[in-house]
Design an enzyme around this catalytic site. Structure first.
Site, PDB file in Angstrom:
ATOM      1  N   GLU A   1      13.703 -15.554 -24.527  1.00  0.00           N
ATOM      2  CA  GLU A   1      13.856 -16.892 -23.921  1.00  0.00           C
ATOM      3  C   GLU A   1      15.003 -16.869 -22.905  1.00  0.00           C
ATOM      4  O   GLU A   1      14.857 -17.348 -21.784  1.00  0.00           O
ATOM      5  CB  GLU A   1      14.139 -17.926 -25.027  1.00  0.00           C
ATOM      6  CG  GLU A   1      14.533 -19.303 -24.523  1.00  0.00           C
ATOM      7  CD  GLU A   1      15.694 -19.886 -25.312  1.00  0.00           C
ATOM      8  OE1 GLU A   1      15.649 -19.928 -26.545  1.00  0.00           O
ATOM      9  OE2 GLU A   1      16.677 -20.287 -24.652  1.00  0.00           O
ATOM     10  N   HIS A   2      16.144 -16.270 -23.289  1.00  0.00           N
ATOM     11  CA  HIS A   2      17.278 -16.207 -22.357  1.00  0.00           C
ATOM     12  C   HIS A   2      16.911 -15.428 -21.102  1.00  0.00           C
ATOM     13  O   HIS A   2      17.238 -15.827 -19.991  1.00  0.00           O
ATOM     14  CB  HIS A   2      18.462 -15.492 -23.030  1.00  0.00           C
ATOM     15  CG  HIS A   2      19.337 -16.405 -23.841  1.00  0.00           C
ATOM     16  ND1 HIS A   2      20.678 -16.530 -23.616  1.00  0.00           N
ATOM     17  CD2 HIS A   2      19.057 -17.227 -24.880  1.00  0.00           C
ATOM     18  CE1 HIS A   2      21.202 -17.388 -24.492  1.00  0.00           C
ATOM     19  NE2 HIS A   2      20.230 -17.815 -25.270  1.00  0.00           N
TER      20      HIS A   2
END
Lengths: 427, 425
Positions: free
Chosen positions: A70-71
């Protein structure tokens, strides 16, 4: 050519438009005439997917990789920052990872279709390198440290460790400093290519979007996805708790507690599931809400304070009820929960209490769809469970007492665990 | 004319603002009681916040009261304390379904207004004071809340930083009060504080939703008509003096992550001509996801996960907060200050300026995201005597130049640097 089909929910005064885009992506759209537009692009891939099978082959990846991914999806090959792209279009963007999903979002009042294009574009164009992975390990390392100091997080994972023997819901979402050190650009690509398949994703929109333009943006950005082959591996989970109690000392002023009760009734199709969720919430309202005798008694004795909550948490493969709060006499709360459950099983529910609970829970359900964010979040979370959250408001008033009794019959004090964060000596 | 936020003084010390909002399923009514901030006043208000919405003459027992609220489709009425600069605010919040969502028809608004009137006009008293048993119970709850700030280490560090930086200023007082003072309060003192608040605290009532304005007006007036006589307007917040040397404070406790807070003062407060420039500069420096601090300290150097520059406009206070590895404190602090220098020397790209403005204006335009966010946005403007008009404010922000933003930041003076870290670091 993709098209929206419409369902109207008279109780909620809401319309839901659903389209199956040719790419494989399902699009859910709740229209608004004006105001803020909100979009969530979600994938059914979360912290619990650390072991899965593809073509019959079992694969295990490091804990925390869904969150790491996600990051890293915010990086772009051309070096441009994704947040800057949204900022230039007047939008606020963010993302989050939970146990069972990851979602990317924006909110805006202008350029909403352009922002939608940006959202679909960056999530479908991953770009990972060894250098950017190494850089992120420092940032996420600090996030992990932050959660290590956070009593609520430690309390919750302590409880899950007690409730579950094998279920991967007990895996910490961000992983550990050690587990994320094992993540490489290759493992990120492997996980991305396995799970970020449009058949395994959903786009949820609420706001003044235009139907045609939503589909045009999807046509422009999305490629037809191959069949989705990965399968979640959920190990067998016994109908017992793993251990009765978790305790940890942290520098806090007041003991924090979470009492959990494992659910053994799962599945049963979406209608049964929805009625079970509704009935559980009504039953919990009767016995454990702020309007209950349980709460009034413990509050007046100074055992409980306003820092108390009850919730039913559910996924398709596990569910539990949790009571959280802070109290110097936390063990009395746990004892009172057990007593109240026994009492609920032995006594009849009055018509007055039952009607009040249905009315109150109906109010809570409608209020839970207050903002475009609420609408998108509820649809995203429930879509992956094959539940229609707008129908909850229709179901609650139709519940019968027998359904509440049936729910209470599944409450089992032998499936209760206790988790405590206690003050370090001297605090 | 500001059509978004219509404020009308309906009583000597009561103003009603109405934001007509059809976007949500709930109505939201808040009553902000405004008082001068001090540790004593905050402790009294923190106790009152616990006392006033838990019982009344009509509902002496909490159980019956909570059931009555539940029957209004889970209407919620609660109270809390906060501070805006040197002003202490006791807020009574009510959020409830709009009548049209009640399946069998109900006058929820009327029911909620009756509750509020009952809490303010008919508190549950015994021999002229709040019940000693209730006061004893709620003193404990209020004191526990005040102490619980310690449990969230980031929040605790930011509070301790303020306490050191403003040690001789009322702004150092936590709006949650001081546990020791709360524990010393008597039923008599709590009752006196309650009536003093009703008599002297100017009230801002903000309603967001759909209602008949006259009904609202009448209901609110009936809460206050015979009570409020002598409003005392809290004095404007003061910026305070900058020390000759930077104060450095390190505190230690058992934490994995260190919490660094750097404090700066500026004479630019809300209402100042350069306030729009400082607001843009503050966003550009540290408030957004495209800010210099986020892009450089977090993304480029991987020194932290959380970082933000928080501008408290009433006090001219900029607090930079970062959750870091204690061993890397010097590197992180150096980079935060280097980015500040870049702001002051106009090392700002057109793109950075444009992104900051877009993020700011975007946040103004999404004010209506929740009913409570509208009220929270409007109150500081009302207190500063500034028109709460988002479009007007957006225009002034969009007009800010790079030079103006940089110059606004040149007014910043470092004051107190604070770090909460693990014992052995």
């Amino acid at each position: 050519m993709s098209k929206f089909t419409q369902t109207f929910y008279p109780v909620m005064g809401e319309k839901l438009l659903v389209a199956e885009h040719e790419s494989g992506l399902k699009v859910l759209f709740v229209p608004r005439d004006a105001g803020e537009a909100f979009a969530l692009f979600g994938v059914k891939y979360g912290a619990l997917d650390n072991t899965f099978t593809v073509d019959g082959k079992q694969i295990t990846v490091p804990d925390g990789i869904a969150h790491f991914l996600e990051h890293k999806l915010f990086d772009n090959e051309d070096g441009e920052d994704t947040f800057a792209r949204f900022a230039a279009l007047g939008a606020e963007a963010n993302a989050f990872t939970s146990n069972e999903m990851t979602a990317y979002l924006f909110s805006a009042t202008e350029n909403i279709h352009e922002n939608l294009e940006t959202l679909l574009n960056y999530v479908t164009h991953p770009y990972f390198t060894p250098e950017t992975v190494a850089k992120e390990q420092g940032i996420i390392g600090q996030e992990i440290r932050m959660y290590e100091d956070d009593p609520s997080t430690r309390l919750e994972f302590g409880l899950l460790e007690c409730l579950y023997h094998n279920h991967p819901i007990k895996i910490d979402i961000a992983g550990t400093v050690e587990s994320i050190a094992e993540i490489t650009d290759k493992t990120l690509y492997d996980c991305y290519n396995t799970f970020y398949n449009l058949h395994n994703m959903v786009l949820v929109l609420c706001g003044p979007f235009e139907e045609d333009r939503i589909l045009s943006v999807c046509d422009k950005v999305l490629q037809k996805a191959p069949p989705f082959l990965a399968k979640r591996t959920t190990p067998e989970e016994p109908n017992t708790v793993c251990k009765p109690r978790f305790e940890k000392n942290l520098p806090v002023m007041m003991p924090h507690f979470a009492v959990g009760m494992k659910e053994t009734e799962l599945g049963g199709g979406s209608d049964a599931f929805l009625r079970r969720v509704a009935a559980q919430n009504v039953a919990l309202f009767c016995y454990f809400s702020r309007a209950s005798k349980f709460f009034a008694n413990l509050y007046e004795k100074g055992v409980l304070s306003e820092v108390f909550s009850t919730a039913y948490q559910y996924l398709d493969s596990c569910a539990y009820t949790v009571w959280r709060g802070e109290s110097e006499r936390a063990q009395e709360v746990a004892a009172a929960i057990r007593e109240t459950i026994k009492l609920a099983k032995e006594t009849e529910l009055s018509d007055e209490d039952f009607e009040l609970a249905k009315r109150a829970v109906y109010g809570e359900v409608v209020q839970s769809f207050n903002s475009p964010w609420d609408v998108c979040w509820q649809w995203l979370a429930n879509h992956f469970l094959d539940l229609d959250p707008f129908r909850l408001a229709e179901v609650v008033p139709t519940l019968t007492k027998d359904e509440i009794y049936d729910r209470i019959s599944h409450w089992d004090v032998r499936l209760i665990c206790e988790s405590y964060i206690l003050p370090t000596k001297g605090e | 004319m500001n059509e978004f936020f219509i404020r009308e003084r309906i009583h000597e010390s009561l103003a009603l603002s109405v934001v007509h909002n059809t976007l949500h399923k709930t109505n939201y009514l808040t009553l902000f009681f405004c008082m001068p901030l001090s540790a004593d006043a905050a402790s009294e208000a923190a106790l009152l916040a616990h006392l006033i919405t838990n019982s009344s003459e009509d509902y002496p027992e909490m159980h019956a009261l909570r059931r009555a609220l539940a029957s209004l489709y889970s209407a919620s009425i609660s109270a809390s304390t906060s501070a805006i600069g040197d002003t202490l605010i006791l807020t009574v919040h009510a959020e409830f379904l709009k009548d049209r969502y009640a399946p069998k028809g109900a006058d929820i608004l009327h029911g909620v207004l009756n509750f509020i009137r009952s809490f303010l006009r008919s508190p549950r008293l015994e021999n002229g004071t709040f019940s000693p048993a209730l006061v004893a119970l709620e003193k404990k709850n209020a004191a526990d809340d005040a102490r619980a700030v310690f449990d969230n280490k980031g929040r605790y560090a930011r509070r301790r930083h303020i306490e050191f930086m403003y040690k001789s200023d009322s702004f150092s007082a936590s709006p949650l009060g001081k546990a020791e003072i709360i524990e010393s309060l008597t039923p008599e003192r709590a009752t006196e504080a309650f009536y003093k608040m009703l008599s002297h605290a100017p009230v801002e009532a903000i309603f967001v939703g759909e209602a008949d304005k006259q009904q609202l007006k009448n209901a609110l007036l009936s809460c206050f008509d015979s009570l409020q006589k002598e409003p005392i307007i809290p004095a404007a917040s003061k910026v305070g003096e900058v020390p000759a040397d930077i104060q450095n404070v390190v505190e230690k406790t058992d934490v994995k992550q260190a919490h660094l807070c750097l404090g700066f003062r500026t004479p630019i407060v809300r209402g100042h001509a350069d306030h729009p420039a400082f607001t843009v500069a503050s966003m550009l420096y540290g408030s957004g996801l495209t800010s210099k601090l986020f892009v450089n300290v977090r993304e480029r150097l991987s020194l932290c996960y959380s970082i933000a520059g928080i501008y408290t406009a009433q006090k001219g206070f900029l607090q930079v907060y970062a959750g870091i590895d204690a061993e890397k404190r010097d590197v992180a602090q150096e980079e935060i200050l280097r980015q500040l220098k870049k702001m002051q020397t106009l090392d700002i790209s057109d793109e950075e300026l444009s992104h900051a403005k877009s993020e700011l204006t975007g946040s103004f335009r999404t004010l209506a995201a929740t009913p409570s966010s509208i009220a929270a946005w409007a109150l500081p403007r009302v207190l500063a005597g500034v028109d709460a008009d988002p479009e007007k404010e957006i225009s002034s922000l969009l007009a800010v130049t790079k030079e103006e933003a940089g110059e606004a930041f040149c007014t910043l003076r470092p004051d107190t640097f604070y770090c909460l870290q693990k014992e052995e670091a």
